[in-house]
Design a protein around this motif. Structure first.
Motif, PDB file in Angstrom:
ATOM      1  N   THR A  34       0.221   3.446   1.285  1.00 59.17           N
ATOM      2  CA  THR A  34       1.052   2.866   0.227  1.00 59.17           C
ATOM      3  C   THR A  34       0.765   1.376   0.027  1.00 59.17           C
ATOM      4  O   THR A  34       0.834   0.871  -1.095  1.00 59.17           O
ATOM      5  CB  THR A  34       2.545   3.069   0.534  1.00 59.17           C
ATOM      6  OG1 THR A  34       2.825   2.606   1.867  1.00 59.17           O
ATOM      7  CG2 THR A  34       2.920   4.536   0.449  1.00 59.17           C
ATOM      8  N   ALA A  46      -2.499   6.371 -10.355  1.00 63.70           N
ATOM      9  CA  ALA A  46      -3.939   6.091 -10.340  1.00 63.70           C
ATOM     10  C   ALA A  46      -4.685   6.946 -11.353  1.00 63.70           C
ATOM     11  O   ALA A  46      -5.518   6.442 -12.118  1.00 63.70           O
ATOM     12  CB  ALA A  46      -4.501   6.310  -8.937  1.00 63.70           C
ATOM     13  N   SER A  99      -2.399   1.213  -2.010  1.00 68.45           N
ATOM     14  CA  SER A  99      -2.090   1.608  -3.387  1.00 68.45           C
ATOM     15  C   SER A  99      -1.524   0.415  -4.164  1.00 68.45           C
ATOM     16  O   SER A  99      -1.890   0.184  -5.319  1.00 68.45           O
ATOM     17  CB  SER A  99      -1.081   2.765  -3.379  1.00 68.45           C
ATOM     18  OG  SER A  99      -0.711   3.111  -4.693  1.00 68.45           O
ATOM     19  N   TYR A 142      -5.717   8.280   1.460  1.00 68.83           N
ATOM     20  CA  TYR A 142      -4.998   9.370   0.802  1.00 68.83           C
ATOM     21  C   TYR A 142      -5.427  10.719   1.381  1.00 68.83           C
ATOM     22  O   TYR A 142      -4.601  11.622   1.563  1.00 68.83           O
ATOM     23  CB  TYR A 142      -5.247   9.315  -0.697  1.00 68.83           C
ATOM     24  CG  TYR A 142      -4.429  10.308  -1.497  1.00 68.83           C
ATOM     25  CD1 TYR A 142      -3.098  10.049  -1.800  1.00 68.83           C
ATOM     26  CD2 TYR A 142      -4.984  11.503  -1.944  1.00 68.83           C
ATOM     27  CE1 TYR A 142      -2.335  10.953  -2.527  1.00 68.83           C
ATOM     28  CE2 TYR A 142      -4.238  12.414  -2.669  1.00 68.83           C
ATOM     29  CZ  TYR A 142      -2.913  12.147  -2.963  1.00 68.83           C
ATOM     30  OH  TYR A 142      -2.173  13.049  -3.672  1.00 68.83           O
ATOM     31  N   TYR A 179     -10.076   0.678  -4.163  1.00 68.45           N
ATOM     32  CA  TYR A 179      -9.960   2.055  -4.632  1.00 68.45           C
ATOM     33  C   TYR A 179     -10.572   3.052  -3.650  1.00 68.45           C
ATOM     34  O   TYR A 179     -10.001   4.116  -3.378  1.00 68.45           O
ATOM     35  CB  TYR A 179     -10.617   2.200  -6.004  1.00 68.45           C
ATOM     36  CG  TYR A 179     -10.378   3.547  -6.652  1.00 68.45           C
ATOM     37  CD1 TYR A 179      -9.086   3.961  -6.967  1.00 68.45           C
ATOM     38  CD2 TYR A 179     -11.433   4.402  -6.923  1.00 68.45           C
ATOM     39  CE1 TYR A 179      -8.859   5.200  -7.553  1.00 68.45           C
ATOM     40  CE2 TYR A 179     -11.219   5.634  -7.522  1.00 68.45           C
ATOM     41  CZ  TYR A 179      -9.938   6.028  -7.827  1.00 68.45           C
ATOM     42  OH  TYR A 179      -9.714   7.257  -8.400  1.00 68.45           O
ATOM     43  N   TRP A 224      -8.315   3.289  -0.582  1.00 65.19           N
ATOM     44  CA  TRP A 224      -7.138   4.104  -0.882  1.00 65.19           C
ATOM     45  C   TRP A 224      -7.480   5.593  -0.882  1.00 65.19           C
ATOM     46  O   TRP A 224      -6.721   6.418  -0.360  1.00 65.19           O
ATOM     47  CB  TRP A 224      -6.552   3.714  -2.240  1.00 65.19           C
ATOM     48  CG  TRP A 224      -5.418   4.622  -2.642  1.00 65.19           C
ATOM     49  CD1 TRP A 224      -4.140   4.614  -2.151  1.00 65.19           C
ATOM     50  CD2 TRP A 224      -5.467   5.692  -3.600  1.00 65.19           C
ATOM     51  NE1 TRP A 224      -3.400   5.608  -2.749  1.00 65.19           N
ATOM     52  CE2 TRP A 224      -4.183   6.282  -3.636  1.00 65.19           C
ATOM     53  CE3 TRP A 224      -6.477   6.202  -4.427  1.00 65.19           C
ATOM     54  CZ2 TRP A 224      -3.880   7.355  -4.466  1.00 65.19           C
ATOM     55  CZ3 TRP A 224      -6.177   7.272  -5.257  1.00 65.19           C
ATOM     56  CH2 TRP A 224      -4.901   7.833  -5.272  1.00 65.19           C
ATOM     57  N   SER A 282       5.196   2.480  -4.485  1.00 64.64           N
ATOM     58  CA  SER A 282       4.778   2.533  -3.080  1.00 64.64           C
ATOM     59  C   SER A 282       5.983   2.680  -2.157  1.00 64.64           C
ATOM     60  O   SER A 282       5.957   3.453  -1.189  1.00 64.64           O
ATOM     61  CB  SER A 282       3.983   1.269  -2.715  1.00 64.64           C
ATOM     62  OG  SER A 282       2.732   1.245  -3.376  1.00 64.64           O
ATOM     63  N   MET A 314       1.735   7.786  -6.179  1.00 63.26           N
ATOM     64  CA  MET A 314       0.467   7.057  -6.142  1.00 63.26           C
ATOM     65  C   MET A 314      -0.609   7.765  -6.942  1.00 63.26           C
ATOM     66  O   MET A 314      -1.357   7.130  -7.711  1.00 63.26           O
ATOM     67  CB  MET A 314       0.005   6.899  -4.684  1.00 63.26           C
ATOM     68  CG  MET A 314       0.919   6.094  -3.807  1.00 63.26           C
ATOM     69  SD  MET A 314       0.295   5.986  -2.109  1.00 63.26           S
ATOM     70  CE  MET A 314       0.452   7.704  -1.574  1.00 63.26           C
TER      71      MET A 314
END
Length: 462
Positions: free
Chosen positions: A85, A21, A88, A119, A112, A115, A194, A17
């Protein structure tokens, strides 16, 4: 070995991930969604600052969490794996592509930022777990090395395969996105990655074991939270590492972001991008990682960090000065810089534990997750600045968004300049901070380890 392999799979899962990104999300936003680099830059800056603060919050929450029979940190990883995930995957959806620009921007911000927070909820417990798998310095160096191996594997898969999958050549030889403006290629790639992340997290949970009991921090309210943070950031070792982390991430991620433009646009070769993104991680995997443990044990983590910083800066300064149009010469210099990044990343997680040990010795307080989250805070700021610089750099050089856009000569010249000079400057700052601010040389680290061993032995006897 079960612990080492399991721990490596944790960052393998993270970096499916993370590198998708950090390397290609800006490409997706600018070339597929048609959003300008300046707007994306603002998103990266704001989102990274938001989840930098969430890192510290998560660290404190984890430190205060109750011990679970299956492990304090492993349980966090298992619980957050599915939500992070899914989000993502959602970041790369294109169902808003025909909506007004404000709708596209709002969707971009919401997915975003969410996520980033999730994360943090999985990465902070994962990173902290190294300190409870083993109390031995040599074991932690080994875990840091295996973490770097896992990260490198994820990086290699993402950065080597994605350019070959998403790019194709038009009739004039320009590199364009496969499928054009409404391409779903990024969504497909994100979905596969993912699923891979979930599998890796499950392996990490299954193979690792928490052996060192962590303290449960009960009560204390907001005052105790500030006390933990105050003790951490009042450490010169922590300050040096924070400044180093900020500089490293700025050099690394800016270089990586801009490579996704300089190779397809300046050198007109997405296949070469795939090649260097394969070779760089392979050097980390087969050269830096095997050497990290013996060299770290002999010379110390600080010496290796300085060598890594020099390997990043020197070739990028050379590339800036010679301004080559030969993609092979540029790629050799790029790979050397990547090797420097790999060397630093191989031992940096052991340096975090060195700082945690030093704080316990000098201040009599150990807050593993809080210290780790503060370090992660600095990394997120580095990501924020790198993402912002990459986005505004595209604006400064008048880069045209769109899947099939062709750039002017002035834009391409500016692209080369920013892609070489700024990473070199950031790496120079990294060298300065580690050399003159970070105080934990090899002798002091080993002295701290011995002091803590004696302290634990005395507690056992008592």
């Amino acid at each position: 070995m079960r612990d080492k392999i399991g721990y490596a799979f944790g960052d393998f899962g993270n970096d499916f991930m993370f590198y998708l990104a950090s390397s290609f999300l800006m490409v997706f936003y600018t070339k597929i969604m048609g959003i300008s680099g300046g707007i994306v830059a603002a998103l990266f800056l704001i989102a990274r600052i938001v989840d930098a603060f969430s890192d510290v919050t998560v660290g404190v929450v984890v430190d205060k969490a109750k011990q679970h029979p299956k492990g304090k940190y492993r349980v966090f990883i298992l619980r957050i794996a599915l939500p992070v995930t899914i989000v993502s995957f959602l970041m790369y959806q294109t169902f808003t592509i025909n909506s007004p620009m404000i709708v596209r921007i709002v969707y971009m911000y919401v997915t975003y930022i969410l996520w980033g927070i999730l994360y943090s909820c999985i990465n902070i417990p994962y990173g902290t777990m190294a300190s409870v798998i083993s109390p031995e310095a040599k074991d932690r160096t080994s875990l840091s090395t295996f973490r770097s191996i896992g990260s490198t594997m994820g990086q290699m898969v993402v950065t080597a395969l994605v350019p070959l999958i998403v790019y194709t050549s038009d009739a004039n030889g320009n590199q364009v996105i496969r499928g054009g403006q409404h391409s779903q290629i990024f969504a497909v790639v994100a979905g596969i990655f993912s699923i891979c992340s979930i599998i890796c997290y499950a392996i990490c949970y299954k193979l690792t074991r928490e052996r060192v009991a962590s303290d449960n921090h009960k009560g204390g309210g907001i005052g105790s939270v500030f006390r933990m943070i105050k003790f951490a950031v009042s450490s010169r070792a922590m300050i040096g590492l924070l400044l180093g982390a900020l500089s490293l991430l700025m050099a690394f991620l800016y270089l990586q972001q801009m490579a996704n433009y300089v190779y397809p646009d300046y050198f007109r070769s997405a296949s070469m991008l795939s090649g260097v993104m394969s070779i760089g991680p392979l050097i980390t995997l087969f050269v830096c990682a095997p050497l990290a443990i013996p060299l770290g044990n002999k010379f110390g983590h600080k010496a290796l960090a300085l060598a890594g910083a020099a390997l990043i800066a020197v070739p990028m300064y050379i590339a800036f000065v010679i301004r080559t149009k030969n993609v092979w010469i540029f790629s050799v210099l790029f790979i050397i810089a990547y090797a420097g990044i790999g060397l630093f990343n191989t031992i940096v997680w052991a340096m975090v534990v060195d700082v945690i040990d030093d704080i316990e010795v000098t201040k009599g307080m150990r807050e593993d997750a809080t210290c780790y989250s503060i370090y992660s805070f600095a990394r997120k700021l580095g990501q924020a600045v790198a993402g912002w610089f990459a986005g505004v750099s595209l604006t400064w050089i008048n880069y045209k968004p769109g899947a099939n856009s062709v750039q002017s000569k002035a834009t391409l010249s500016g692209l080369y300049t920013y892609s070489t000079l700024l990473p070199a400057l950031f790496a120079t700052l990294l060298f300065v901070f580690i050399a003159f601010v970070y105080p934990l040389g090899h002798k002091r680290v080993m002295k701290n380890v011995e002091t803590l061993k004696q302290k634990k032995a005395a507690n056992v006897e008592a």
